[in-house]
Motif scaffolding. Structure first.
Motif, PDB file in Angstrom:
ATOM      1  N   ARG A 203       0.821  -1.203   0.000  1.00  0.00           N
ATOM      2  CA  ARG A 203       0.000   0.000   0.000  1.00  0.00           C
ATOM      3  C   ARG A 203       0.860   1.261   0.000  1.00  0.00           C
ATOM      4  O   ARG A 203       2.036   1.241   0.351  1.00  0.00           O
ATOM      5  CB  ARG A 203      -0.912   0.011   1.209  1.00  0.00           C
ATOM      6  N   LEU A 204       0.205   2.345  -0.379  1.00  0.00           N
ATOM      7  CA  LEU A 204       0.819   3.669  -0.306  1.00  0.00           C
ATOM      8  C   LEU A 204      -0.238   4.636   0.197  1.00  0.00           C
ATOM      9  O   LEU A 204      -1.356   4.653  -0.325  1.00  0.00           O
ATOM     10  CB  LEU A 204       1.322   4.108  -1.683  1.00  0.00           C
ATOM     11  N   VAL A 205       0.080   5.414   1.220  1.00  0.00           N
ATOM     12  CA  VAL A 205      -0.830   6.446   1.696  1.00  0.00           C
ATOM     13  C   VAL A 205      -0.674   7.646   0.767  1.00  0.00           C
ATOM     14  O   VAL A 205       0.396   8.235   0.667  1.00  0.00           O
ATOM     15  CB  VAL A 205      -0.527   6.846   3.152  1.00  0.00           C
ATOM     16  N   TRP A 206      -1.735   8.000   0.085  1.00  0.00           N
ATOM     17  CA  TRP A 206      -1.691   9.040  -0.939  1.00  0.00           C
ATOM     18  C   TRP A 206      -1.752  10.418  -0.291  1.00  0.00           C
ATOM     19  O   TRP A 206      -2.593  10.670   0.585  1.00  0.00           O
ATOM     20  CB  TRP A 206      -2.873   8.837  -1.880  1.00  0.00           C
ATOM     21  N   ASP A 207      -0.908  11.320  -0.738  1.00  0.00           N
ATOM     22  CA  ASP A 207      -0.905  12.667  -0.187  1.00  0.00           C
ATOM     23  C   ASP A 207      -1.928  13.586  -0.867  1.00  0.00           C
ATOM     24  O   ASP A 207      -2.027  14.773  -0.526  1.00  0.00           O
ATOM     25  CB  ASP A 207       0.494  13.285  -0.275  1.00  0.00           C
ATOM     26  N   LEU A 208      -2.696  13.080  -1.804  1.00  0.00           N
ATOM     27  CA  LEU A 208      -3.779  13.866  -2.401  1.00  0.00           C
ATOM     28  C   LEU A 208      -4.784  14.259  -1.317  1.00  0.00           C
ATOM     29  O   LEU A 208      -5.156  13.421  -0.485  1.00  0.00           O
ATOM     30  CB  LEU A 208      -4.482  13.048  -3.474  1.00  0.00           C
ATOM     31  N   PRO A 209      -5.259  15.510  -1.281  1.00  0.00           N
ATOM     32  CA  PRO A 209      -6.310  15.860  -0.317  1.00  0.00           C
ATOM     33  C   PRO A 209      -7.508  14.919  -0.466  1.00  0.00           C
ATOM     34  O   PRO A 209      -8.009  14.709  -1.573  1.00  0.00           O
ATOM     35  CB  PRO A 209      -6.665  17.299  -0.698  1.00  0.00           C
ATOM     36  N   GLY A 210      -7.944  14.348   0.645  1.00  0.00           N
ATOM     37  CA  GLY A 210      -8.968  13.320   0.589  1.00  0.00           C
ATOM     38  C   GLY A 210     -10.239  13.730  -0.124  1.00  0.00           C
ATOM     39  O   GLY A 210     -10.858  12.934  -0.840  1.00  0.00           O
ATOM     40  N   GLU A 211     -10.645  14.997   0.033  1.00  0.00           N
ATOM     41  CA  GLU A 211     -11.901  15.448  -0.568  1.00  0.00           C
ATOM     42  C   GLU A 211     -11.802  15.578  -2.088  1.00  0.00           C
ATOM     43  O   GLU A 211     -12.820  15.778  -2.763  1.00  0.00           O
ATOM     44  CB  GLU A 211     -12.326  16.783   0.043  1.00  0.00           C
ATOM     45  N   LEU A 212     -10.573  15.446  -2.624  1.00  0.00           N
ATOM     46  CA  LEU A 212     -10.387  15.561  -4.070  1.00  0.00           C
ATOM     47  C   LEU A 212     -10.134  14.211  -4.729  1.00  0.00           C
ATOM     48  O   LEU A 212      -9.768  14.143  -5.905  1.00  0.00           O
ATOM     49  CB  LEU A 212      -9.233  16.514  -4.379  1.00  0.00           C
ATOM     50  N   HIS A 213     -10.362  13.147  -4.006  1.00  0.00           N
ATOM     51  CA  HIS A 213     -10.193  11.802  -4.558  1.00  0.00           C
ATOM     52  C   HIS A 213     -11.207  11.567  -5.677  1.00  0.00           C
ATOM     53  O   HIS A 213     -12.323  12.086  -5.639  1.00  0.00           O
ATOM     54  CB  HIS A 213     -10.379  10.759  -3.451  1.00  0.00           C
ATOM     55  N   HIS A 214     -10.829  10.769  -6.659  1.00  0.00           N
ATOM     56  CA  HIS A 214     -11.716  10.559  -7.819  1.00  0.00           C
ATOM     57  C   HIS A 214     -13.019   9.852  -7.454  1.00  0.00           C
ATOM     58  O   HIS A 214     -14.012   9.972  -8.170  1.00  0.00           O
ATOM     59  CB  HIS A 214     -10.986   9.801  -8.936  1.00  0.00           C
TER      60      HIS A 214
ATOM     61  N   PRO B  27     -11.859  -0.683  -6.305  1.00  0.00           N
ATOM     62  CA  PRO B  27     -10.582  -0.844  -5.606  1.00  0.00           C
ATOM     63  C   PRO B  27      -9.483  -1.511  -6.436  1.00  0.00           C
ATOM     64  O   PRO B  27      -8.672  -2.275  -5.909  1.00  0.00           O
ATOM     65  CB  PRO B  27     -10.979  -1.731  -4.429  1.00  0.00           C
ATOM     66  N   HIS B  28      -9.473  -1.231  -7.724  1.00  0.00           N
ATOM     67  CA  HIS B  28      -8.406  -1.713  -8.605  1.00  0.00           C
ATOM     68  C   HIS B  28      -7.040  -1.256  -8.080  1.00  0.00           C
ATOM     69  O   HIS B  28      -6.898  -0.121  -7.645  1.00  0.00           O
ATOM     70  CB  HIS B  28      -8.659  -1.131 -10.003  1.00  0.00           C
ATOM     71  N   PRO B  29      -6.018  -2.123  -8.114  1.00  0.00           N
ATOM     72  CA  PRO B  29      -4.672  -1.645  -7.759  1.00  0.00           C
ATOM     73  C   PRO B  29      -4.269  -0.496  -8.668  1.00  0.00           C
ATOM     74  O   PRO B  29      -4.787  -0.378  -9.776  1.00  0.00           O
ATOM     75  CB  PRO B  29      -3.791  -2.875  -8.017  1.00  0.00           C
ATOM     76  N   ALA B  30      -3.403   0.385  -8.236  1.00  0.00           N
ATOM     77  CA  ALA B  30      -2.518   0.275  -7.091  1.00  0.00           C
ATOM     78  C   ALA B  30      -3.277   0.495  -5.775  1.00  0.00           C
ATOM     79  O   ALA B  30      -4.286   1.193  -5.737  1.00  0.00           O
ATOM     80  CB  ALA B  30      -1.407   1.309  -7.212  1.00  0.00           C
ATOM     81  N   TYR B  31      -2.752  -0.089  -4.705  1.00  0.00           N
ATOM     82  CA  TYR B  31      -3.364   0.052  -3.395  1.00  0.00           C
ATOM     83  C   TYR B  31      -2.962   1.402  -2.802  1.00  0.00           C
ATOM     84  O   TYR B  31      -2.067   1.499  -1.958  1.00  0.00           O
ATOM     85  CB  TYR B  31      -2.943  -1.105  -2.495  1.00  0.00           C
ATOM     86  N   VAL B  32      -3.638   2.440  -3.252  1.00  0.00           N
ATOM     87  CA  VAL B  32      -3.298   3.817  -2.891  1.00  0.00           C
ATOM     88  C   VAL B  32      -4.580   4.543  -2.495  1.00  0.00           C
ATOM     89  O   VAL B  32      -5.560   4.541  -3.247  1.00  0.00           O
ATOM     90  CB  VAL B  32      -2.640   4.544  -4.088  1.00  0.00           C
ATOM     91  N   ILE B  33      -4.574   5.177  -1.332  1.00  0.00           N
ATOM     92  CA  ILE B  33      -5.766   5.883  -0.858  1.00  0.00           C
ATOM     93  C   ILE B  33      -5.318   6.953   0.143  1.00  0.00           C
ATOM     94  O   ILE B  33      -4.368   6.739   0.893  1.00  0.00           O
ATOM     95  CB  ILE B  33      -6.777   4.889  -0.200  1.00  0.00           C
ATOM     96  N   PRO B  34      -5.968   8.117   0.176  1.00  0.00           N
ATOM     97  CA  PRO B  34      -5.610   9.132   1.182  1.00  0.00           C
ATOM     98  C   PRO B  34      -6.164   8.763   2.557  1.00  0.00           C
ATOM     99  O   PRO B  34      -6.997   7.865   2.704  1.00  0.00           O
ATOM    100  CB  PRO B  34      -6.294  10.403   0.653  1.00  0.00           C
ATOM    101  N   GLU B  35      -5.710   9.490   3.545  1.00  0.00           N
ATOM    102  CA  GLU B  35      -6.323   9.402   4.874  1.00  0.00           C
ATOM    103  C   GLU B  35      -7.683  10.111   4.839  1.00  0.00           C
ATOM    104  O   GLU B  35      -7.895  10.995   4.014  1.00  0.00           O
ATOM    105  CB  GLU B  35      -5.426  10.066   5.923  1.00  0.00           C
ATOM    106  N   PRO B  36      -8.644   9.714   5.673  1.00  0.00           N
ATOM    107  CA  PRO B  36      -8.532   8.722   6.750  1.00  0.00           C
ATOM    108  C   PRO B  36      -8.754   7.286   6.294  1.00  0.00           C
ATOM    109  O   PRO B  36      -8.700   6.360   7.094  1.00  0.00           O
ATOM    110  CB  PRO B  36      -9.647   9.154   7.707  1.00  0.00           C
TER     111      PRO B  36
END
Length: 513
Positions: A191-202, A233-242
Motif C-alpha cells: 500500500r501507499l498512503v496518498w498525499d492527495l487531499p482526501g476530498e479531491l479523490h476521484h 478498488p483496482h490496484p494500485a493500493y493507494v488511498i488518502p487518509e482517513p
C-alpha cells in the motif's frame, strides 16, 4: 407513471465478498442498505475477468467474442450498437460518469483512441468533449487507477475547478520518470498512503458528478440511463487518509495457498509459485502484457496491508453510493429508479496464493458482487438473497425490459427482470466466461452451472472441473478424475449447447421470403 430511470453503479475489480452484508470485517452501510431494500445476488458472474471486455458487454449486451473488444488493449469498435443508443431513441438521457476503458492506451491507424496519451492530459480537448460516445449523450470520464500517470480528462478539469491547479504533482508523471516521488513496488504488492487531499479523490468526483447529472435530468423532467463508474478498488493500493488507516492490517484475513492444490491444475498455476517463472511459451505476436503471468509470492504482512487498503477503497465508494441514493430520495426519484450495483470482475488478494487477476478462473476472479433495487416490487424482493445465476451480458437486455423497450436480436443475454423483481426464481441455468487475453496461447472459456465449473483451454487437453457443492473452495480439480468422467462428458455437451443458445439473431427471418 413517468418512464423508469436506470442507474447502474459499478466499481472496478471488486471481490464478491467485500460487502458488509456478507463480511463483518468491512464497513459498507450503504451497500448493506441497498441489499436490505432490494436483492443480493450471490451467483453473479462476469463475462471476462478483465476490464475492457466486460465493460463493453455492459453497454452492448454481447459477449466479447461478438462485440469485438476481446482483451485489454483492444478497442471496442465504435459501430457496435449500444444500449445507450436505444435509450436515447426512446427519449432517455444516456450518461456516463467515471471510468470508461473502451479504448486502448495507445492509438494506431485503424484503432484510433482518445483514451491515450497525450490526449488524456489535453484539457482543452476534454473541455470541449462530452459526447456523444458509445451511445452516451453526455460523458464525464477519466482513465487512471489511483495515482497513475493516465490522470487527466474531465477529472482533471474538476480538480482545477476545486482549486488544485497543481494536480499533476499528485500523480505519476507523464512521460514516465523512474525517479518520481511515487516510485516503488506498490502497484500489486503493497500500500501507499496518498498525499492527495482526501476530498479531491476521484471517488468523490464520481459521486458528486453523478448527483449533479441526476439533478440535471430531474430539473429537465427527462428520464436517464446513467452509469456511475468508480475506479477503485483496482490496484494500485493507494488511498488518502482517513481511508488509508480505516482498517487495521492485523485484523485482515487474506486468502491463502493450500499446499499441493496446483498439482492437477494447468501449468500457469504452478509457475506463480516460482520466484522467477518463465512464461515465454505464452508469448506470441499481438500478445502483449499477460496479466497475472508473473510470480505471485507475497509475504503475509504485505497481503494484510494491501487488503486493509483495498477495504478502505471499498468503504470510500460506499460513502459516495450513499450520497447517490440519498439524492434519489431527496429528488423523489427513488420509487421510479432501477438501481443496480456490481463490478466489472473480481480480484485475488491471497486466495490460492494469487494476486490481482489473470488466466485463473476461480470464483474469486469470476464471481462479482451484485445488488438490485427494483421499484414497485419491494415486498417481493426487499432483503432477498438469490442464488439465481446472473451474467453481465443480461444487464442491457434487462434494463430495456424494465423500461418497457423491446430488445434487439443482436443482444445475447436473457431477460432477468422477473428474477430481479422477485417474481421468478431463475432465468438461466448456465453462465459463460470468456478469456482471450492472447490471440491463441491464453484463450480459455468457463461454463458455470449451479453445481459445477468447467474450463476448456484452446489447443490443450488439460482443463478444470470443480464440484462447487463438494469443494466450494475450489482446491480439487476433477478434470482427470475417473469418478467425474460422466459428469465431465455431460458438462462438455452442456457447454456446446450454451454456445449454440447464445448465438444472436440480429435480423429476423421473414416467412415466405
Amino acid at each position: 407513471m413517468p418512464p423508469l430511470n436506470i442507474l447502474l453503479i459499478t466499481s472496478d475489480q471488486q471481490h464478491y465478498d467485500t460487502l458488509g452484508a456478507t463480511n463483518p470485517r468491512i464497513c459498507t452501510p450503504n451497500f448493506d442498505r441497498l441489499a436490505a431494500e432490494g436483492t443480493r445476488f450471490d451467483r453473479a458472474y462476469c463475462v471476462n475477468p478483465t476490464c475492457s471486455p466486460s465493460r463493453a458487454t455492459l453497454i452492448t449486451g454481447m459477449y466479447p467474442s461478438a462485440h469485438g473488444c476481446w482483451a485489454i488493449g483492444v478497442k471496442l469498435p465504435e459501430d457496435v450498437p449500444t444500449v445507450g443508443e436505444i435509450f436515447q431513441q426512446h427519449g432517455y438521457e444516456p450518461i456516463l460518469v467515471g471510468k470508461a476503458h473502451f479504448q486502448p492506451l495507445k492509438s494506431e491507424p485503424g484503432s484510433e483512441s482518445i483514451e491515450c496519451q497525450p490526449i488524456l492530459r489535453d484539457l482543452d480537448f476534454w473541455r470541449g468533449f462530452h459526447g456523444p460516445w458509445y451511445g452516451f449523450n453526455h460523458v464525464e470520464t477519466a482513465r487512471m487507477h489511483a495515482n497513475e500517470s493516465h490522470a487527466g480528462q474531465h477529472y482533471a478539469l474538476w480538480l482545477e475547478e476545486k482549486g488544485l491547479a497543481n494536480w499533476r504533482d499528485y500523480f505519476q508523471p507523464w512521460p514516465p520518470d523512474p525517479n518520481d516521488k511515487y516510485r516503488g513496488p506498490y502497484y500489486q504488492r503493497d500500500r501507499l498512503v496518498w498525499d492527495l487531499p482526501g476530498e479531491l479523490h476521484h471517488t468523490h468526483w464520481v459521486g458528486e458528478r453523478t448527483v449533479a447529472n441526476i439533478e440535471r435530468c430531474a430539473e429537465a423532467g427527462k428520464p436517464f440511463f446513467l452509469w456511475a463508474s468508480f475506479f477503485d478498488p483496482h490496484p494500485a493500493y493507494v488511498i488518502p487518509e482517513p481511508w488509508a488507516s480505516m482498517y487495521d492490517p492485523a485484523e485482515m484475513q487474506p486468502g491463502t495457498y493450500v499446499e499441493g492444490e496446483f498439482d492437477a491444475m494447468p501449468p500457469q498455476y504452478a509457475k506463480t509459485r516460482e520466484t522467477n517463472p518463465d512464461f515465454s511459451a505464452y508469448r506470441e505476436p499481438s500478445g502483449q502484457g499477460l496479466h497475472g503471468f508473473h510470480s505471485h509470492l507475497h509475504g503475509d504482512a504485505e497481503f494484510r496491508r494491501s487488503l486493509a487498503t483495498y477495504y478502505g477503497m471499498v468503504s470510500l465508494i460506499d460513502l459516495e453510493v450513499g450520497r447517490i441514493l440519498d439524492s434519489l430520495d431527496r429528488l423523489g426519484l427513488a420509487e421510479n429508479t432501477l438501481v443496480v450495483f456490481t463490478t466489472d470482475h473480481g480480484h485475488f488478494l491471497g486466495q490460492h496464493g494469487l494476486i490481482a487477476k489473470g488466466a485463473f478462473h476461480y470464483d474469486d476472479l469470476l464471481r462479482i458482487p451484485m445488488l438490485v433495487r427494483a421499484p414497485g416490487h419491494a415486498d417481493a424482493a426487499a432483503g432477498r438473497v438469490s442464488s439465481a445465476l446472473q451474467s453481465q451480458v443480461d444487464f442491457p437486455q434487462t434494463f430495456l425490459a424494465a423500461a418497457g423497450i423491446a430488445t434487439p436480436g443482436i443482444m445475447q443475454g436473457v431477460n432477468q427482470l422477473d428474477v430481479w423483481q422477485g417474481k421468478a426464481e431463475r432465468a438461466r441455468d448456465w453462465a459463460l466466461v470468456e478469456n482471450r487475453h492472447n490471440p491463441t496461447t491464453v484463450h480459455l472459456r468457463t461454463l458455470v452451472t449451479d453445481r459445477y465449473k468447467l474450463t476448456v483451454y484452446r489447443g490443450a487437453d488439460y482443463g478444470e472441473l470443480f464440484d462447487l457443492a463438494d469443494d466450494p473452495g475450489e482446491h480439487r480439480n476433477r478434470w482427470d478424475d475417473p469418478a467425474y468422467r460422466e459428469i465431465k462428458a455431460g458438462l462438455l455437451l452442456k457447454f456446446v449447447q450454451a454456445e449454440i443458445q447464445r448465438e444472436p439473431t440480429r435480423m429476423p427471418r421473414i416467412a415466405g421470403a
